[in-house]
Motif scaffolding. Structure first.
Motif, PDB file in Angstrom:
ATOM      1  N   GLN A  93     -11.693  75.505  57.573  1.00 50.16           N
ATOM      2  CA  GLN A  93     -12.576  76.650  57.794  1.00 50.16           C
ATOM      3  C   GLN A  93     -12.338  77.376  59.101  1.00 50.16           C
ATOM      4  N   SER A  94     -11.701  76.696  60.059  1.00 53.34           N
ATOM      5  CA  SER A  94     -11.424  77.410  61.296  1.00 53.34           C
ATOM      6  C   SER A  94     -10.442  78.554  61.033  1.00 53.34           C
ATOM      7  N   CYS A  95      -9.726  78.469  59.939  1.00 56.13           N
ATOM      8  CA  CYS A  95      -8.725  79.503  59.643  1.00 56.13           C
ATOM      9  C   CYS A  95      -8.895  80.192  58.285  1.00 56.13           C
ATOM     10  N   HIS A  96      -9.738  79.639  57.422  1.00 55.33           N
ATOM     11  CA  HIS A  96      -9.847  80.197  56.064  1.00 55.33           C
ATOM     12  C   HIS A  96     -11.292  80.400  55.637  1.00 55.33           C
ATOM     13  N   THR A  97     -11.593  81.551  55.028  1.00 55.16           N
ATOM     14  CA  THR A  97     -12.842  81.712  54.295  1.00 55.16           C
ATOM     15  C   THR A  97     -12.564  81.358  52.832  1.00 55.16           C
ATOM     16  N   VAL A 106      -7.519  83.707  60.587  1.00 58.50           N
ATOM     17  CA  VAL A 106      -6.172  83.278  60.986  1.00 58.50           C
ATOM     18  C   VAL A 106      -5.303  83.130  59.737  1.00 58.50           C
ATOM     19  N   GLY A 107      -5.923  82.603  58.692  1.00 59.94           N
ATOM     20  CA  GLY A 107      -5.242  82.450  57.402  1.00 59.94           C
ATOM     21  C   GLY A 107      -5.917  83.325  56.351  1.00 59.94           C
ATOM     22  N   PRO A 108      -5.285  83.420  55.178  1.00 61.82           N
ATOM     23  CA  PRO A 108      -5.841  84.266  54.114  1.00 61.82           C
ATOM     24  C   PRO A 108      -7.105  83.665  53.496  1.00 61.82           C
ATOM     25  N   ALA A 117      -0.080  83.125  42.777  1.00 60.54           N
ATOM     26  CA  ALA A 117       1.233  83.059  43.417  1.00 60.54           C
ATOM     27  C   ALA A 117       1.024  82.953  44.923  1.00 60.54           C
ATOM     28  N   ALA A 118       1.844  82.150  45.570  1.00 64.21           N
ATOM     29  CA  ALA A 118       1.741  82.024  47.020  1.00 64.21           C
ATOM     30  C   ALA A 118       1.951  83.387  47.673  1.00 64.21           C
ATOM     31  N   ALA A 119       1.271  83.583  48.788  1.00 66.06           N
ATOM     32  CA  ALA A 119       1.424  84.789  49.597  1.00 66.06           C
ATOM     33  C   ALA A 119       1.049  86.064  48.853  1.00 66.06           C
ATOM     34  N   SER A 120       0.048  85.983  47.982  1.00 65.78           N
ATOM     35  CA  SER A 120      -0.312  87.164  47.196  1.00 65.78           C
ATOM     36  C   SER A 120      -1.709  87.712  47.478  1.00 65.78           C
ATOM     37  N   ALA A 121      -2.439  87.155  48.440  1.00 66.87           N
ATOM     38  CA  ALA A 121      -3.748  87.737  48.749  1.00 66.87           C
ATOM     39  C   ALA A 121      -3.525  89.084  49.434  1.00 66.87           C
ATOM     40  N   THR A 136       3.859  78.870  43.223  1.00 62.30           N
ATOM     41  CA  THR A 136       2.541  79.145  42.646  1.00 62.30           C
ATOM     42  C   THR A 136       1.663  77.978  43.029  1.00 62.30           C
ATOM     43  N   TRP A 137       0.406  78.281  43.399  1.00 56.86           N
ATOM     44  CA  TRP A 137      -0.489  77.205  43.841  1.00 56.86           C
ATOM     45  C   TRP A 137      -1.140  76.511  42.658  1.00 56.86           C
ATOM     46  N   ASP A 138      -0.600  75.330  42.337  1.00 56.19           N
ATOM     47  CA  ASP A 138      -1.266  74.464  41.375  1.00 56.19           C
ATOM     48  C   ASP A 138      -1.570  73.160  42.114  1.00 56.19           C
ATOM     49  N   THR A 141       1.609  71.720  44.009  1.00 53.81           N
ATOM     50  CA  THR A 141       2.087  72.439  45.195  1.00 53.81           C
ATOM     51  C   THR A 141       1.020  72.408  46.299  1.00 53.81           C
ATOM     52  N   LEU A 142      -0.253  72.521  45.901  1.00 55.99           N
ATOM     53  CA  LEU A 142      -1.308  72.454  46.922  1.00 55.99           C
ATOM     54  C   LEU A 142      -1.330  71.089  47.602  1.00 55.99           C
ATOM     55  N   ASN A 143      -1.160  70.049  46.800  1.00 54.32           N
ATOM     56  CA  ASN A 143      -1.166  68.706  47.363  1.00 54.32           C
ATOM     57  C   ASN A 143      -0.045  68.557  48.397  1.00 54.32           C
ATOM     58  N   ALA A 144       1.124  69.040  48.048  1.00 62.44           N
ATOM     59  CA  ALA A 144       2.262  68.936  48.978  1.00 62.44           C
ATOM     60  C   ALA A 144       2.018  69.790  50.229  1.00 62.44           C
ATOM     61  N   TRP A 145       1.443  70.967  50.019  1.00 63.65           N
ATOM     62  CA  TRP A 145       1.169  71.888  51.145  1.00 63.65           C
ATOM     63  C   TRP A 145       0.155  71.300  52.114  1.00 63.65           C
ATOM     64  N   ILE A 146      -0.915  70.746  51.548  1.00 63.63           N
ATOM     65  CA  ILE A 146      -1.984  70.216  52.396  1.00 63.63           C
ATOM     66  C   ILE A 146      -1.541  68.933  53.097  1.00 63.63           C
ATOM     67  N   MET A 158       1.239  78.316  58.980  1.00 64.30           N
ATOM     68  CA  MET A 158      -0.010  77.531  58.964  1.00 64.30           C
ATOM     69  C   MET A 158       0.159  76.323  59.883  1.00 64.30           C
ATOM     70  N   SER A 159      -0.450  76.416  61.086  1.00 60.66           N
ATOM     71  CA  SER A 159      -0.313  75.295  62.023  1.00 60.66           C
ATOM     72  C   SER A 159      -1.379  74.264  61.710  1.00 60.66           C
ATOM     73  N   PHE A 160      -1.092  73.457  60.756  1.00 55.37           N
ATOM     74  CA  PHE A 160      -2.044  72.417  60.354  1.00 55.37           C
ATOM     75  C   PHE A 160      -1.246  71.141  60.149  1.00 55.37           C
ATOM     76  N   GLY A 162      -1.881  68.464  58.559  1.00 54.29           N
ATOM     77  CA  GLY A 162      -1.848  67.890  57.212  1.00 54.29           C
ATOM     78  C   GLY A 162      -2.887  66.796  57.051  1.00 54.29           C
ATOM     79  N   LEU A 163      -3.318  66.608  55.811  1.00 52.14           N
ATOM     80  CA  LEU A 163      -4.257  65.521  55.496  1.00 52.14           C
ATOM     81  C   LEU A 163      -3.431  64.348  54.971  1.00 52.14           C
ATOM     82  N   ARG A 164      -3.509  63.222  55.658  1.00 56.00           N
ATOM     83  CA  ARG A 164      -2.698  62.071  55.296  1.00 56.00           C
ATOM     84  C   ARG A 164      -3.160  61.356  54.042  1.00 56.00           C
TER      85      ARG A 164
HETATM   86  C1  HEC Z   1      -4.777  76.692  62.222  1.00 53.72           C
HETATM   87  C2  HEC Z   1      -5.131  77.547  61.097  1.00 53.72           C
HETATM   88  C3  HEC Z   1      -5.095  76.941  59.715  1.00 53.72           C
HETATM   89  C4  HEC Z   1      -5.700  75.787  59.247  1.00 53.72           C
HETATM   90  C5  HEC Z   1      -6.495  74.769  60.040  1.00 53.72           C
HETATM   91  C6  HEC Z   1      -5.438  75.740  57.835  1.00 53.72           C
HETATM   92  N1  HEC Z   1      -4.703  76.829  57.453  1.00 53.72           N
HETATM   93 FE1  HEC Z   1      -4.092  77.263  55.583  1.00 53.72          FE
HETATM   94  N2  HEC Z   1      -3.052  78.872  56.265  1.00 53.72           N
HETATM   95  C7  HEC Z   1      -3.029  79.309  57.575  1.00 53.72           C
HETATM   96  C8  HEC Z   1      -2.110  80.406  57.706  1.00 53.72           C
HETATM   97  C9  HEC Z   1      -1.803  81.184  58.982  1.00 53.72           C
HETATM   98  C10 HEC Z   1      -1.558  80.626  56.423  1.00 53.72           C
HETATM   99  C11 HEC Z   1      -0.475  81.634  56.042  1.00 53.72           C
HETATM  100  C12 HEC Z   1       0.872  80.941  56.275  1.00 53.72           C
HETATM  101  C13 HEC Z   1       2.077  81.834  56.240  1.00 53.72           C
HETATM  102  O1  HEC Z   1       1.962  83.036  55.956  1.00 53.72           O
HETATM  103  O2  HEC Z   1       3.162  81.302  56.523  1.00 53.72           O
HETATM  104  C14 HEC Z   1      -2.182  79.650  55.541  1.00 53.72           C
HETATM  105  C15 HEC Z   1      -1.950  79.558  54.189  1.00 53.72           C
HETATM  106  C16 HEC Z   1      -2.610  78.702  53.327  1.00 53.72           C
HETATM  107  C17 HEC Z   1      -2.462  78.689  51.900  1.00 53.72           C
HETATM  108  C18 HEC Z   1      -1.596  79.638  51.083  1.00 53.72           C
HETATM  109  C19 HEC Z   1      -2.469  80.809  50.664  1.00 53.72           C
HETATM  110  C20 HEC Z   1      -1.763  81.900  49.900  1.00 53.72           C
HETATM  111  O3  HEC Z   1      -2.415  82.939  49.676  1.00 53.72           O
HETATM  112  O4  HEC Z   1      -0.594  81.740  49.538  1.00 53.72           O
HETATM  113  C21 HEC Z   1      -3.275  77.710  51.420  1.00 53.72           C
HETATM  114  C22 HEC Z   1      -3.475  77.316  49.964  1.00 53.72           C
HETATM  115  C23 HEC Z   1      -3.929  77.102  52.545  1.00 53.72           C
HETATM  116  N3  HEC Z   1      -3.504  77.720  53.682  1.00 53.72           N
HETATM  117  C24 HEC Z   1      -4.836  76.074  52.453  1.00 53.72           C
HETATM  118  C25 HEC Z   1      -5.362  75.407  53.555  1.00 53.72           C
HETATM  119  C26 HEC Z   1      -6.226  74.256  53.444  1.00 53.72           C
HETATM  120  C27 HEC Z   1      -6.727  73.659  52.152  1.00 53.72           C
HETATM  121  C28 HEC Z   1      -6.482  73.853  54.720  1.00 53.72           C
HETATM  122  C29 HEC Z   1      -7.289  72.649  55.154  1.00 53.72           C
HETATM  123  C30 HEC Z   1      -6.919  71.372  54.588  1.00 53.72           C
HETATM  124  C31 HEC Z   1      -5.828  74.782  55.613  1.00 53.72           C
HETATM  125  N4  HEC Z   1      -5.161  75.708  54.870  1.00 53.72           N
HETATM  126  C32 HEC Z   1      -5.889  74.736  56.998  1.00 53.72           C
HETATM  127  C33 HEC Z   1      -3.762  78.782  58.611  1.00 53.72           C
HETATM  128  C34 HEC Z   1      -4.469  77.585  58.553  1.00 53.72           C
END
Ligand code: HEC
Length: 182
Positions: A93-97, A106-108, A117-121, A136-138, A141-146, A158-160, A162-164
Motif C-alpha cells: 500500500q505504500s506504493c499501490h492503491t 509510486v506504483g500503478p 496484461a502487464a504494464a497496461s494501466a 499477463t498477470w495470472d 506470474t503474480l506469484n513469481a513477481w511478488i 518496483m523496489s520491493f 519480495g514476500l518469502r
Molecule cells: C516501493 C514501492 C512498491 C512496493 C512496496 C510494491 N510495489 Fe508493486 N510496483 C511498483 C512499481 C514502481 C511498479 C511498476 C514497475 C515498473 O514499471 O517497472 C509496480 C508494479 C506492480 C505490478 C504490475 C502492475 C501492472 O500494471 O503491470 C504488480 C502486480 C504489483 N506491482 C504488485 C505489488 C504487490 C502485490 C506488492 C506487495 C506485495 C507490491 N507491488 C509492492 C512499486 C511498488
C-alpha cells in the motif's frame, strides 16, 4: 458487496482475542484496509465492524462469493487467508492503491490486475523492462513477481524485496482477487 468480508474477518479476530492481546492491534488495520483516508480510520473501523456484525445474511453471501473467486484461482487458493492477505497488502500500500479508479502513486493502481496484461494501466509510466516483458498477470506470474520482482523482470522499477513465504503470497493474491472482483 465483497467489501464486508475482510472487515468481518477482522471483527472475528478481534472478538476471538477478546480485545486484550497484541493481536488486536495487528488485526485492526486489516479491518479498515479498504479505507483510503487514514484520518477516517477509527470511525471506519467501528462502523465497518458494526456493519459486518449487523448484516449476517449478506456476510454469508460474501463468504460464498469470496469462496467462489478463490476457488476459481485454482490450486491452494481456496485456502487463502484473506485477513492475512489484507495484512500483507499493507506492504504494497505504500506504493499501490487497490480501489477502482484509484490513483497511481509510486506504483500503478492494482484494481483488476489479475488477468490484465502487464504494464497496461492507463496513465502510469512503466519501465521499458516491464512494458517489454510481455507478461499477463495470472496467479503464476503474480506469484513469481511478488516473490522476487527483479528475478522475474530484471531492471523493473518496483523496489520491493519480495514476500518469502508461499502462504503470504497466496493470501495476498487471493486478497487482490477478492477485493477487485466486480
Ligand atoms: C516501493 C514501492 C512498491 C512496493 C512496496 C510494491 N510495489 Fe508493486 N510496483 C511498483 C512499481 C514502481 C511498479 C511498476 C514497475 C515498473 O514499471 O517497472 C509496480 C508494479 C506492480 C505490478 C504490475 C502492475 C501492472 O500494471 O503491470 C504488480 C502486480 C504489483 N506491482 C504488485 C505489488 C504487490 C502485490 C506488492 C506487495 C506485495 C507490491 N507491488 C509492492 C512499486 C511498488
Amino acid at each position: 458487496m465483497l467489501r464486508s468480508l475482510v472487515p468481518l474477518a477482522g471483527a472475528l479476530i478481534i472478538a476471538a482475542c477478546g480485545g486484550e492481546t497484541g493481536d488486536t492491534a495487528d488485526a485492526a488495520p486489516a479491518v479498515h484496509n479498504e479505507a483510503a483516508a487514514p484520518a477516517a480510520e477509527p470511525s471506519a473501523t467501528a462502523s465497518s465492524a458494526a456493519t459486518a456484525m449487523a448484516s449476517s445474511d449478506d456476510d454469508d453471501d460474501d463468504d460464498d462469493d469470496a469462496g467462489a473467486i478463490l476457488a476459481a484461482l485454482g490450486g491452494d487458493y481456496a485456502n487463502a487467508d484473506l485477513t492475512n492477505g489484507a495484512r500483507q497488502f499493507r506492504r504494497c500500500q505504500s506504493c499501490h492503491t487497490l480501489n477502482e479508479g484509484g490513483r497511481h502513486t509510486v506504483g500503478p493502481n492494482l484494481h483488476g490486475v489479475i488477468g490484465r496484461a502487464a504494464a497496461s494501466a492507463e496513465g502510469f509510466n512503466y519501465s521499458p523492462q516491464l512494458t517489454e516483458a510481455g507478461l499477463t498477470w495470472d496467479v503464476e506470474t503474480l506469484n513469481a513477481w511478488i516473490e522476487n520482482p527483479r528475478a522475474l523482470v530484471p531492471g523493473n522499477r518496483m523496489s520491493f524485496v519480495g514476500l518469502r513465504e508461499a502462504d503470504d503470497r497466496r493470501d495476498v493474491i487471493g486478497y487482490l482477487a477478492v477485493e477487485t472482483a466486480e
